[in-house]
Design an enzyme around this catalytic site. Structure first.
Site, PDB file in Angstrom:
ATOM      1  CG  LEU A  47      -1.925  -1.225   1.160  1.00  0.00           C
ATOM      2  CD1 LEU A  47      -2.985  -1.188   2.397  1.00  0.00           C
ATOM      3  CD2 LEU A  47      -2.753  -1.267  -0.308  1.00  0.00           C
TER       4      LEU A  47
ATOM      5  CG  HIS B  88       1.356   6.610  -2.364  1.00  0.00           C
ATOM      6  ND1 HIS B  88       0.774   6.396  -0.824  1.00  0.00           N
ATOM      7  CD2 HIS B  88       0.119   6.794  -2.743  1.00  0.00           C
ATOM      8  CE1 HIS B  88      -0.453   6.610  -0.606  1.00  0.00           C
ATOM      9  NE2 HIS B  88      -1.223   6.788  -2.089  1.00  0.00           N
TER      10      HIS B  88
ATOM     11  CD  GLU C 245       9.446   5.510   0.723  1.00  0.00           C
ATOM     12  OE1 GLU C 245       8.420   4.991  -0.165  1.00  0.00           O
ATOM     13  OE2 GLU C 245       8.889   5.773   1.805  1.00  0.00           O
TER      14      GLU C 245
ATOM     15  CG  ASP D 249      23.166 -13.071   0.192  1.00  0.00           C
ATOM     16  OD1 ASP D 249      23.264 -14.307   0.293  1.00  0.00           O
ATOM     17  OD2 ASP D 249      23.754 -12.419  -0.590  1.00  0.00           O
TER      18      ASP D 249
END
Length: 160
Positions: free
Chosen positions: A74, A76, A113, A127
């Site tokens: 959800l 933007h 973000e 990783d």
């Protein structure tokens, strides 16, 4: 207080920000990766076969911030005007501290973000180093500050 991502019937929906005006917004998030001292030494010495661990994690974090809207259903799609990612290695405590800051001028904020950047930086560190340290952990991913928008400024530790 009500949740903004549910409609009057309780169904998930994307918030309509079309009536909101663009404003300068900044968000900073942090997190940490705990690792063995030998792992931190390998990172510092660029001794891992996969290459420069911190450089790869920084690029991954920036890419993640730019693609946040594709990962979080959800969110933007917003234009990012800047993303910075910093790492601090704490050898005494076996910790890599991660900080990400995202900036935009848009009708909605950049908290997700910044949080996504920190999360993906931590996952990338895992990783890159898992061959030598499967016991690493990623924790304390959290928003530190946000500014701009109708909600104004918020700083961790300043809440009541």
């Amino acid at each position: 207080m009500s949740l903004t991502h549910t409609d009057q019937n309780g169904h998930a929906h994307m918030v309509d920000v079309s009536a909101k005006t663009d404003s300068a917004r900044v968000a900073r998030a942090s997190g940490r990766v705990r690792a063995a001292p030998a792992t931190l030494a390998l990172i510092c010495d660029n001794g891992l076969k996969k290459g420069d661990v911190l450089a790869v994690a920084r690029i991954a974090a920036i890419q993640a911030a730019k693609k946040c809207w594709e990962l979080i259903p959800l969110c933007h799609q917003i234009p990012l005007s800047g993303v910075t990612v910093e790492f601090e290695l704490d050898h005494d405590n076996g910790t890599i501290h991660i900080q990400a800051q995202c900036k935009t001028t848009a009708p909605t904020g950049v908290e997700m973000e910044a949080l996504t950047a920190v999360s993906v930086a931590g996952l990338t560190l895992y990783d890159m180093c898992k061959a030598v340290d499967r016991g690493m952990s990623i924790d304390t991913v959290r928003l530190e500050t946000k500014s701009g928008g109708a909600g104004g400024d918020w700083h961790r530790g300043a809440q009541a």
